[in-house]
Design a protein around this motif. Structure first.
Motif, PDB file in Angstrom:
ATOM      1  N   UNK A 166      -3.812  -8.475   4.694  1.00 11.24           N
ATOM      2  CA  UNK A 166      -4.518  -7.195   4.714  1.00 11.24           C
ATOM      3  C   UNK A 166      -5.590  -7.114   3.645  1.00 11.24           C
ATOM      4  N   UNK A 167      -5.263  -7.536   2.424  1.00  8.43           N
ATOM      5  CA  UNK A 167      -6.234  -7.418   1.320  1.00  8.43           C
ATOM      6  C   UNK A 167      -7.494  -8.230   1.615  1.00  8.43           C
ATOM      7  N   UNK A 168      -7.316  -9.478   2.030  1.00  5.68           N
ATOM      8  CA  UNK A 168      -8.474 -10.299   2.373  1.00  5.68           C
ATOM      9  C   UNK A 168      -9.229  -9.732   3.559  1.00  5.68           C
ATOM     10  N   UNK A 169      -8.500  -9.232   4.542  1.00  5.57           N
ATOM     11  CA  UNK A 169      -9.136  -8.676   5.737  1.00  5.57           C
ATOM     12  C   UNK A 169     -10.035  -7.496   5.358  1.00  5.57           C
ATOM     13  N   UNK A 170      -9.498  -6.588   4.570  1.00  9.35           N
ATOM     14  CA  UNK A 170     -10.264  -5.395   4.195  1.00  9.35           C
ATOM     15  C   UNK A 170     -11.485  -5.731   3.346  1.00  9.35           C
ATOM     16  N   UNK A 204      -9.277   1.427  19.107  1.00 14.07           N
ATOM     17  CA  UNK A 204      -7.990   0.823  19.432  1.00 14.07           C
ATOM     18  C   UNK A 204      -7.883  -0.563  18.774  1.00 14.07           C
ATOM     19  N   UNK A 205      -6.781  -0.785  18.077  1.00 15.04           N
ATOM     20  CA  UNK A 205      -6.667  -1.998  17.258  1.00 15.04           C
ATOM     21  C   UNK A 205      -7.570  -1.874  16.058  1.00 15.04           C
ATOM     22  N   UNK A 206      -7.522  -0.723  15.412  1.00 13.66           N
ATOM     23  CA  UNK A 206      -8.508  -0.358  14.386  1.00 13.66           C
ATOM     24  C   UNK A 206      -8.312  -1.087  13.067  1.00 13.66           C
ATOM     25  N   UNK A 207      -7.174  -1.768  12.894  1.00 15.25           N
ATOM     26  CA  UNK A 207      -6.976  -2.600  11.712  1.00 15.25           C
ATOM     27  C   UNK A 207      -7.106  -1.829  10.418  1.00 15.25           C
ATOM     28  N   UNK A 208      -7.864  -2.386   9.491  1.00 15.85           N
ATOM     29  CA  UNK A 208      -8.050  -1.758   8.178  1.00 15.85           C
ATOM     30  C   UNK A 208      -9.164  -0.717   8.180  1.00 15.85           C
ATOM     31  N   UNK A 252      -1.814  -2.830   7.902  1.00 16.63           N
ATOM     32  CA  UNK A 252      -3.242  -2.599   8.141  1.00 16.63           C
ATOM     33  C   UNK A 252      -3.527  -1.106   8.296  1.00 16.63           C
ATOM     34  N   UNK A 253      -2.637  -0.419   8.989  1.00 19.40           N
ATOM     35  CA  UNK A 253      -2.840   1.023   9.191  1.00 19.40           C
ATOM     36  C   UNK A 253      -2.819   1.769   7.859  1.00 19.40           C
ATOM     37  N   UNK A 254      -1.890   1.393   6.988  1.00 22.30           N
ATOM     38  CA  UNK A 254      -1.807   2.070   5.686  1.00 22.30           C
ATOM     39  C   UNK A 254      -3.024   1.777   4.819  1.00 22.30           C
ATOM     40  N   UNK A 255      -3.599   0.566   4.955  1.00 28.69           N
ATOM     41  CA  UNK A 255      -4.833   0.253   4.224  1.00 28.69           C
ATOM     42  C   UNK A 255      -5.964   1.153   4.685  1.00 28.69           C
ATOM     43  N   UNK A 256      -6.079   1.358   5.998  1.00 21.61           N
ATOM     44  CA  UNK A 256      -7.110   2.264   6.524  1.00 21.61           C
ATOM     45  C   UNK A 256      -6.873   3.689   6.030  1.00 21.61           C
ATOM     46  N   UNK A 257      -5.625   4.102   6.029  1.00 22.19           N
ATOM     47  CA  UNK A 257      -5.311   5.463   5.568  1.00 22.19           C
ATOM     48  C   UNK A 257      -5.672   5.636   4.101  1.00 22.19           C
ATOM     49  N   UNK A 258      -5.418   4.602   3.305  1.00 23.40           N
ATOM     50  CA  UNK A 258      -5.753   4.672   1.881  1.00 23.40           C
ATOM     51  C   UNK A 258      -7.257   4.842   1.681  1.00 23.40           C
TER      52      UNK A 258
END
Length: 253
Positions: free
Chosen positions: A13-17, A46-50, A73-79
């Protein structure tokens, strides 16, 4: 989405974001023009990832339902986006979004559609799509023969990764898209995009991909060493570049 595909990116997740590419402004301009979008337009990502594409939509004032089954990934987007007006985070899949009927004037899938079950996704998108709503399937498609570095990097992936060729979104064919869109009708447009990396950024971009060995494994260390050698062979002034064609498939279901 298979159970496996919903979990693939949990440790990346970290690298992806941080290191996945964003999308050119022209993509948003094109969707706005073609789909007659207004600030009141509800959009389902849909499949919104980070939240990389979600953020671009929110920055334009749209209401976005970001549907993502991977909790990390969802929590990263929420953050990143929780305080942004119009953002709605949804725990769901492409095949079962949990969204209301006919809610979305536009459905977007950025770098995600190749993970979905096409038949079940089509049925679900029909259900949540508003009358005359559009579906945009979007990819940053890395140009694998843009230059000597691109060719060498592609060779590294094919030789040193486990399932790169199996999960590559380019395995989708014209028949897949024709079967997905109503009456087989869709438009395909492309816009240029790019990223410039130092080695740390290149490594982050590489290890954001689910087919590359995890960074803290023996195989990951071997891959990193080979990537480092590749970088130093082809770098110019301490950087290398990825060139992309940002592809948009647009139609109705």
């Amino acid at each position: 989405m298979t159970h496996n595909s919903t979990l693939r990116f949990g440790n990346r997740v970290e690298n992806y974001a941080k290191y996945r590419p964003s999308y050119p402004d022209k993509v948003l301009d094109y969707l706005q023009q073609q789909c007659h979008l207004t600030p009141e337009t509800p959009i389902a990502d849909i499949g919104s990832g980070t939240g990389i594409f979600t953020k671009l939509l929110l920055d334009r004032g749209y209401t976005v339902y970001a549907v993502e089954p991977n909790e990390s990934m969802r929590k990263e987007a929420e953050k990143q986006l929780k305080s942004t007006s119009g953002f709605h985070s949804v725990n769901g899949t492409a095949e079962d979004t949990t969204l209301d009927d006919k809610i979305a004037n536009l459905i977007v899938c950025a770098q995600a559609f190749h993970w979905f079950n096409n038949a079940e996704t089509k049925a679900e998108f029909k259900r949540i799509s508003a009358p005359y709503g559009h579906v945009a399937l979007i990819w940053n498609n890395r140009c694998i023969d843009a230059d000597d570095f691109a060719i060498a990097y592609e060779l590294l992936l094919t030789q040193q990764t486990s399932d790169y060729e199996r999960v590559n979104h380019q395995n989708l064919t014209e028949t897949d898209f024709a079967n997905f869109y109503r009456e087989g009708k869709y438009k395909l447009v492309k816009f240029p995009n790019f990223q410039v990396f130092n080695f740390e950024q290149l490594a982050g971009r590489a290890f954001s991909s689910s087919y590359i060995p995890a960074q803290d494994t023996e195989a990951g260390h071997r891959f990193n060493a080979q990537l480092n050698a590749l970088f130093h062979q082809y770098q110019t002034n301490g950087t290398v570049m990825f060139q992309y064609d940002t592809e948009i498939y647009l139609g109705r279901v």
